[in-house]
Write an enzyme that holds these catalytic residues in place. Structure first.
Site, PDB file in Angstrom:
ATOM      1  N   HIS A 126       0.850  -1.019  -0.025  1.00 11.64           N
ATOM      2  CA  HIS A 126      -0.082  -0.054   0.015  1.00 11.64           C
ATOM      3  C   HIS A 126       0.775   1.186  -0.074  1.00 11.64           C
ATOM      4  O   HIS A 126       1.959   1.115   0.481  1.00 11.64           O
ATOM      5  CB  HIS A 126      -0.820  -0.037   1.355  1.00 11.64           C
ATOM      6  N   ASP A 203       3.027  -4.149   8.220  1.00  5.45           N
ATOM      7  CA  ASP A 203       1.880  -3.496   7.903  1.00  5.45           C
ATOM      8  C   ASP A 203       0.574  -4.502   7.979  1.00  5.45           C
ATOM      9  O   ASP A 203       0.429  -5.350   7.264  1.00  5.45           O
ATOM     10  CB  ASP A 203       1.875  -3.018   6.467  1.00  5.45           C
ATOM     11  N   GLN A 206      -4.557  -5.079   7.212  1.00  5.02           N
ATOM     12  CA  GLN A 206      -5.557  -6.203   6.676  1.00  5.02           C
ATOM     13  C   GLN A 206      -5.392  -7.372   7.331  1.00  5.02           C
ATOM     14  O   GLN A 206      -6.312  -8.196   6.941  1.00  5.02           O
ATOM     15  CB  GLN A 206      -5.441  -6.336   5.294  1.00  5.02           C
ATOM     16  N   LYS A 229     -10.291  -0.661  10.836  1.00  3.74           N
ATOM     17  CA  LYS A 229     -10.468  -1.771   9.912  1.00  3.74           C
ATOM     18  C   LYS A 229     -10.773  -2.720  10.744  1.00  3.74           C
ATOM     19  O   LYS A 229     -10.905  -4.148  10.252  1.00  3.74           O
ATOM     20  CB  LYS A 229      -9.082  -1.886   8.898  1.00  3.74           C
ATOM     21  N   CYS A 367      -5.018   2.401  -3.451  1.00  6.56           N
ATOM     22  CA  CYS A 367      -3.685   2.766  -3.054  1.00  6.56           C
ATOM     23  C   CYS A 367      -2.448   1.764  -3.179  1.00  6.56           C
ATOM     24  O   CYS A 367      -1.596   1.932  -2.567  1.00  6.56           O
ATOM     25  CB  CYS A 367      -3.673   3.201  -1.631  1.00  6.56           C
TER      26      CYS A 367
HETATM   27  N1  C6P Z   1      -6.443   0.701   2.822  1.00  6.97           N
HETATM   28  C1  C6P Z   1      -8.332   0.083   1.380  1.00  6.97           C
HETATM   29  O1  C6P Z   1      -7.644  -0.958   0.864  1.00  6.97           O
HETATM   30  P1  C6P Z   1      -4.976   3.892   7.336  1.00  6.97           P
HETATM   31  O2  C6P Z   1      -5.706   4.695   6.127  1.00  6.97           O
HETATM   32  O3  C6P Z   1      -3.895   4.526   7.668  1.00  6.97           O
HETATM   33  O4  C6P Z   1      -6.197   3.468   8.236  1.00  6.97           O
HETATM   34  O5  C6P Z   1      -4.563   2.592   6.373  1.00  6.97           O
HETATM   35  C2  C6P Z   1      -3.705   2.682   5.404  1.00  6.97           C
HETATM   36  C3  C6P Z   1      -3.314   1.159   4.699  1.00  6.97           C
HETATM   37  C4  C6P Z   1      -2.125   0.677   5.089  1.00  6.97           C
HETATM   38  N2  C6P Z   1      -1.940  -0.499   4.582  1.00  6.97           N
HETATM   39  C5  C6P Z   1      -2.795  -1.254   4.047  1.00  6.97           C
HETATM   40  C6  C6P Z   1      -2.493  -2.634   3.745  1.00  6.97           C
HETATM   41  C7  C6P Z   1      -4.122  -0.853   3.946  1.00  6.97           C
HETATM   42  O6  C6P Z   1      -5.179  -1.601   3.290  1.00  6.97           O
HETATM   43  C8  C6P Z   1      -4.365   0.601   4.153  1.00  6.97           C
HETATM   44  C9  C6P Z   1      -5.738   1.159   3.946  1.00  6.97           C
HETATM   45  C10 C6P Z   1      -7.843   0.986   2.297  1.00  6.97           C
HETATM   46  O7  C6P Z   1      -9.281   0.301   0.953  1.00  6.97           O
HETATM   47  C11 C6P Z   1      -7.928   2.270   1.915  1.00  6.97           C
HETATM   48  S1  C6P Z   1      -6.751   2.616   0.627  1.00  6.97           S
END
Ligand code: C6P
Length: 412
Positions: A126, A203, A206, A229, A367
């Site tokens: 991401h 990270d 998910q 999430k 993203c």
């Molecule tokens: N993905 C989606 O896939 P934040 O915005 O900080 O809560 O999370 C960012 C982020 C970082 N790593 C991974 C693997 C992610 O999936 C995400 C957020 C969302 O729809 C929004 S792009």
């Protein structure tokens, strides 16, 4: 098996938004990788906090401040237990995954990396796990190395090993890909990274709400995730960091609550985790995140994982039967996320037309623009599951896709 005894009806009753019609149709929410919906317990925890406990933390001598501090720190303990960290000192509250990753980049990597050092990422990261490392490279002269993915959407292990070397200072990798659903072999990655002395940043955005995470067993140095999430509120996230790193790291931001003493000449910092939590933190968010974890614990993460897996299998099979539809990402180890493209229909059109049916999915690059480039697609349509989704909703999705094809005069 597990899905037949999974208390889905009771669970769904606990999520008020699932009973709100969208465009006059029952909501089918399949955009859980973007953010999950919130159970009553989380919403009530927020309301109860403001009705009964609201005060700033760590500073007041009065009863409400003590109560608020106690709830905030109790939430930290729940997070510690959730990821099985050794100590609450290793749990830093942040705004979310993005801030957690930026914190590691700025406070661990930037002061330690030098020209020629390498940061190893994967092609499926991401942007939150790419851009902060680019900042580090710009400031230190370090370089990014990227491990490719194969056509199934898995890391190419031999290419990972080829790129890992004594110059590698950081391996930054997603636990579960938000676009492909691929689950990466974190423990094996850590084992190899440790052989060259690299630090591993995971990270976990998910992963944490879907598969059990034990940071001690994984052996990673840092683990980042977002509350929203995992059925918690927005504006709260977590960085787990090994104590040995956090103790030596510089603060990320300066301000109140992160100091031991301040004079105009010199500031002494508070110990971790407080050193990294300058200013008033998202107190109610932390408390409500604790409530989300309690809800998940009551249902049981193993049962949730098994339910989501049966949805993944069912949806994969159903979508494979659809003419002109290709699933992007067919890794052996997958979480409840499916990206797909349909011949002759742009993903955004799929998303917009399904929305008219009350079906919420995500469409676009998610993203992960470098991954889209690698896959040779401008974007995908993506469905992602949570504990409240059902097989009937997947059937409705497939029905919806037939309608989409009709609009574009594509025979089903
Ligand atoms: N993905 C989606 O896939 P934040 O915005 O900080 O809560 O999370 C960012 C982020 C970082 N790593 C991974 C693997 C992610 O999936 C995400 C957020 C969302 O729809 C929004 S792009």
């Amino acid at each position: 098996m597990a899905s037949s005894i999974f208390p889905i009806t009771t669970i769904r009753q606990d999520f008020p938004i699932l009973h709100k019609p969208v465009h006059g149709k029952p909501l089918i929410y399949l955009d859980n990788a973007a953010t999950t919906q919130k159970p009553k317990k989380v919403i009530e925890a927020l309301v109860a906090f403001y009705e009964q406990s609201n005060a700033n933390i760590h500073r007041g001598v009065h009863a409400l401040s003590e109560c608020s501090t106690q709830k905030y720190e109790a939430a930290r303990e729940k997070v510690r237990a959730w990821v099985h960290a050794k100590s609450t000192d290793e749990i830093i509250f942040t705004k979310g995954t993005t801030e957690a990753l930026n914190l590691v980049a700025e406070s661990w990597a930037r002061p330690q990396l030098h020209k020629g050092d390498e940061i190893l990422l994967t092609e499926m990261e991401h942007h939150s796990n790419i851009v902060p490392w680019q900042f580090v490279c710009q400031k230190t002269g370090a370089v990014l190395k990227v491990v490719p993915v194969n056509n199934q959407g898995e890391l190419v292990w031999e290419e990972f090993l080829k790129r890992l070397g004594r110059r590698t200072k950081i391996v930054a990798v997603t636990h579960v890909s938000n676009t492909l659903g691929t689950v990466n072999p974190i423990a094996s990655i850590v084992k190899k990274a440790k052989e060259v002395g690299a630090v591993v940043v995971v990270d976990g955005a998910q992963a944490v709400a879907h598969i059990p995470v034990d940071v001690q067993t994984l052996g990673c140095d840092f683990y980042a995730f977002s509350g929203h999430k995992m059925y918690g509120p927005t504006g709260i996230g977590v960085l787990y960091g090994k104590a040995e790193h956090l103790e030596r790291m510089e603060p990320y931001q300066g301000g109140g609550d992160m100091i031991r003493s301040v004079t105009f000449d010199k500031t002494e910092y508070a110990p971790p985790p407080f050193k990294f939590e300058a200013g008033t933190p998202p107190i109610s968010g932390a408390v409500a995140l604790g409530a989300a974890m309690e809800t998940l614990s009551q249902i049981g993460l193993e049962a949730i994982a098994s339910h989501e897996h049966s949805l993944l299998d069912y949806a994969t099979q159903k979508l494979r039967e659809e003419k002109g539809l290709s699933i992007i990402g067919q890794a052996k180890e997958k979480g409840g996320i499916i990206s797909f493209v349909c011949e002759g229909v742009h993903p955004h059109d799929i998303g917009t037309l399904l929305d008219e049916e009350g079906i919420a999915i995500r469409a676009g690059h998610h993203c992960t623009m470098p991954l889209m480039k690698r896959l040779g697609v401008p974007g995908t349509a993506r469905i992602s599951f949570a504990l409240y989704n059902t097989k009937e909703e997947i059937d409705a999705l497939v029905e919806g896709l037939h309608k989409v094809r009709k609009v574009f005069s594509i025979p089903s």
